[in-house]
Scaffold this active site. Sequence first.
Site, PDB file in Angstrom:
ATOM      1  N   TYR A 101       0.484   5.710   1.494  1.00 26.76           N
ATOM      2  CA  TYR A 101       0.405   6.429   2.763  1.00 26.76           C
ATOM      3  C   TYR A 101      -0.955   6.217   3.415  1.00 26.76           C
ATOM      4  O   TYR A 101      -1.994   6.219   2.748  1.00 26.76           O
ATOM      5  CB  TYR A 101       0.615   7.929   2.551  1.00 26.76           C
ATOM      6  CG  TYR A 101       2.054   8.319   2.352  1.00 26.76           C
ATOM      7  CD1 TYR A 101       2.954   8.342   3.411  1.00 26.76           C
ATOM      8  CD2 TYR A 101       2.521   8.667   1.091  1.00 26.76           C
ATOM      9  CE1 TYR A 101       4.294   8.702   3.222  1.00 26.76           C
ATOM     10  CE2 TYR A 101       3.843   9.026   0.882  1.00 26.76           C
ATOM     11  CZ  TYR A 101       4.713   9.037   1.953  1.00 26.76           C
ATOM     12  OH  TYR A 101       6.030   9.388   1.750  1.00 26.76           O
ATOM     13  N   THR A 102      -0.934   6.049   4.719  1.00 20.53           N
ATOM     14  CA  THR A 102      -2.170   6.016   5.476  1.00 20.53           C
ATOM     15  C   THR A 102      -1.968   6.714   6.802  1.00 20.53           C
ATOM     16  O   THR A 102      -0.832   6.964   7.236  1.00 20.53           O
ATOM     17  CB  THR A 102      -2.671   4.574   5.681  1.00 20.53           C
ATOM     18  OG1 THR A 102      -4.028   4.609   6.144  1.00 20.53           O
ATOM     19  CG2 THR A 102      -1.813   3.832   6.688  1.00 20.53           C
ATOM     20  N   GLY A 109       0.808  -1.211   0.000  1.00 25.01           N
ATOM     21  CA  GLY A 109       0.000   0.000   0.000  1.00 25.01           C
ATOM     22  C   GLY A 109       0.840   1.258   0.000  1.00 25.01           C
ATOM     23  O   GLY A 109       2.064   1.233  -0.181  1.00 25.01           O
ATOM     24  N   CYS A 155      -3.836   6.464   0.805  1.00 21.02           N
ATOM     25  CA  CYS A 155      -3.684   5.276  -0.045  1.00 21.02           C
ATOM     26  C   CYS A 155      -3.448   5.642  -1.504  1.00 21.02           C
ATOM     27  O   CYS A 155      -3.682   4.822  -2.403  1.00 21.02           O
ATOM     28  CB  CYS A 155      -4.903   4.361   0.081  1.00 21.02           C
ATOM     29  SG  CYS A 155      -5.168   3.779   1.771  1.00 21.02           S
TER      30      CYS A 155
END
Length: 221
Positions: free
Chosen positions: A73-74, A71, A180
Amino acid sequence: MVEWRVTDSPVPYPEAVAWMEARANAVADGAAAEAVWLLEHPPLYTAGTSARPEDLKAPDLFPVYPTRRGGQYTYHGPGQRVVYAVLDLNRRGRDVRAYVRALESWVIDTLAEFGVRGERRCGRVGVWVVRPEMAPNPDGTPREDKVAAIGVRVRRWVAFHGISINVDPDLSHYDGIVPCGIAGHGVTSLVDLGLPVSMADVDVALRQTFPASLAARQGAT
């Protein structure tokens, strides 16, 4: 048997990752049971293996932790239920795509406990809700907001990391990233949707829906 752990106080991200990695190794070695850990983090951003530098819009707002989960960035922070699942795919079928779909099903089933219709979207990882009460997108399509994120890592066919469900976080904290890597869509939470849901309520729903959405469905195509 799966061990369930709940931690009430915010857990530093490096501490959680160290625990997951150690537990995953122990599960792979047959020395420990699988586990699901329910927790919150202090405000922070994580950068997955596909994170793009331009998607970090405010690098000085919160600590940023590179992580080896899939994935981009979160955000994690108070008011968000983080669910770290350390599960043995050797026992559930060595199919990572099916496992991710099972996690999505778990979230969808959990949201349904509160009358919320969570949906998948092709090309957009996570779980989404349609917002008909909001102004439509510029192209006339209904607005859709993300309510839960999913990211996993698999080592020796033991999966860890997992999901995060927005219960009542400060949604403005998402402004520092492109969540994301998906631009043009918003982020919501159960409370933002008008539901007076507590973290304890979500924990109960997660426990109730776990057998159906992971134990039974995992391995399906």
